[in-house]
Design an enzyme around this catalytic site. Sequence first.
Site, PDB file in Angstrom:
ATOM      1  N   GLY A  91      21.202 -56.705  10.658  1.00  0.00           N
ATOM      2  CA  GLY A  91      21.546 -56.019   9.424  1.00  0.00           C
ATOM      3  C   GLY A  91      20.421 -55.101   8.988  1.00  0.00           C
ATOM      4  O   GLY A  91      19.707 -54.509   9.807  1.00  0.00           O
ATOM      5  N   SER A  92      20.211 -55.029   7.688  1.00  0.00           N
ATOM      6  CA  SER A  92      19.311 -54.016   7.135  1.00  0.00           C
ATOM      7  C   SER A  92      17.834 -54.240   7.412  1.00  0.00           C
ATOM      8  O   SER A  92      17.035 -53.322   7.196  1.00  0.00           O
ATOM      9  CB  SER A  92      19.539 -53.890   5.631  1.00  0.00           C
ATOM     10  OG  SER A  92      20.811 -53.341   5.371  1.00  0.00           O
ATOM     11  N   VAL A  93      17.423 -55.415   7.876  1.00  0.00           N
ATOM     12  CA  VAL A  93      15.998 -55.560   8.214  1.00  0.00           C
ATOM     13  C   VAL A  93      15.639 -54.686   9.414  1.00  0.00           C
ATOM     14  O   VAL A  93      14.466 -54.347   9.622  1.00  0.00           O
ATOM     15  CB  VAL A  93      15.605 -57.043   8.473  1.00  0.00           C
ATOM     16  CG1 VAL A  93      15.686 -57.853   7.194  1.00  0.00           C
ATOM     17  CG2 VAL A  93      16.436 -57.670   9.584  1.00  0.00           C
ATOM     18  N   LYS A 141      16.394 -51.649   9.607  1.00  0.00           N
ATOM     19  CA  LYS A 141      16.099 -50.315   9.072  1.00  0.00           C
ATOM     20  C   LYS A 141      14.597 -50.027   9.094  1.00  0.00           C
ATOM     21  O   LYS A 141      14.189 -48.859   9.121  1.00  0.00           O
ATOM     22  CB  LYS A 141      16.639 -50.192   7.648  1.00  0.00           C
ATOM     23  CG  LYS A 141      18.162 -50.189   7.579  1.00  0.00           C
ATOM     24  CD  LYS A 141      18.666 -50.238   6.140  1.00  0.00           C
ATOM     25  CE  LYS A 141      20.183 -50.286   6.107  1.00  0.00           C
ATOM     26  NZ  LYS A 141      20.722 -50.482   4.734  1.00  0.00           N
TER      27      LYS A 141
END
Length: 485
Positions: free
Chosen positions: A218-220, A222
């Site tokens: 997920g967003s980690v 990014k």
Amino acid sequence: MSKQLRRVSIVVLMMFVALFVSSSIIQVFSTDTLKSDSRNVRTLYDSYSAQRGEILDANGKVIAQSVPSKDVYKFQRVYADPKLYSAVTGYFTINQANPGIEGSLGDYLSGTANEQFFDNLNNIVTGKTPKGASVQLTIDRAVQKAAYDALGDNRGAVVAIDPKTGAILAMVSKPAYDPNQLAVHDTSKFFATYNALSGQKYSPLVNRAIAGDLYHPGSVFKLVVASAALESGKYTPESSFLNPARLQLPESTSFIQNAGGGTCGAGAKATIATAIKLSCNIPMAQLGAALGNQAIADQAAKFGFGQSVQIPMKSTPSIYPTGLDAPQTMLSAFGQSDDRVTPLQIAMDSAAIANGGVEMQPTLVQKIIAPDLSTIKSLTPTVFSTPISADTAAKVRDMMISSVAGGAASNATIDGVEVAGKTGTAENGPGDPYTLWFTGFAPANDPKVAVAVVVENGGGLGQDAFGNLVAAPIGKKVLEAVLNK
């Protein structure tokens, strides 16, 4: 007569040569095979005849030791606080592959490592009872317990690392198990317990911190993409992208949206810094498309994706896929598509950012201690890689600080301490519960610890949970455990 003597002498000489060669082959080339042969009962008994060394925490407290046994094996392995440390110690049992430190450093613990040869020789000469070396870990009990307690009844894992040395301060995987139930001398009892644990739906024998089926980040993820952008020299934190509430993927009828369903802050465009602060998908997807699949893959590889890291147990390599088309690359840029990671890898990513772009080799071992208390080996901090420049690290760090101070990772806020962090809420399929993440470090400008937290099954809340709600508070407690020491 002399001819006959010569013939006999030659035959005798050939017999001695054959004997020498065969014994040499057995002693030099076949030793490992013979030792591992399950029919070699003598070797099995011998492995228990020496008292196996202790496993100690960072402060010297015993968490695994061998005590006298009344059966033919002489010693029984016993674990203190067994579930707290099960992901670290593993277990030691008869004639099976042993996980954890028990398996990866089994030669030192049993006293059979090459460095212990002369000690063993001395024991034979002096008649001393043989004993293996002790292994002192980097695991800090207070931090380990904070991670274990904070994870609660959730399935998942926590890894905490000293970013300056690579020392792993905590490694927890849940559900956990009791190694004492497997460290038995009755093979049938071992297999009954092992099969029962393996047969459970959520196997506690899997060390989720370093192995298993791996997780969508997920967003980690990014943080890796933002690093790739800054390292390219083409982008800054203020580089901006279109800011719609929905974005149609190219070559597809599918749309993507941000977690809240709206735009990424106000305005027609959103910057990379805002996308990290608010954890927005649409700007990062556009950035991923602009960078391209290979650039992201190259940056991920620099952080350690694709490598099995030895801590000393071998981790399962994290995966950033190559050969993705445009829509897949856009999805991968915010940690979806086929991105798969271990919590160890995410902790390493944060630790590298915390340490000015230098990623240290993570390890569980502080030192290995001989029975006479001399040090056989000790932790020497070693650089694993330098995935990003100090300038890039500082810029990503500042974006992570913003995310905690007033963004999507606000539940990691610690009074009086500047925390850098990033949350993640990863999708797993239609109707499936989300995987929840937090990663970060503190204090932001002089980090003492970097942490990664993953929680499966939406923390019991299915698709109603998000990383800041469930994972960030867990990460906060782990950070506080280090800072309060």
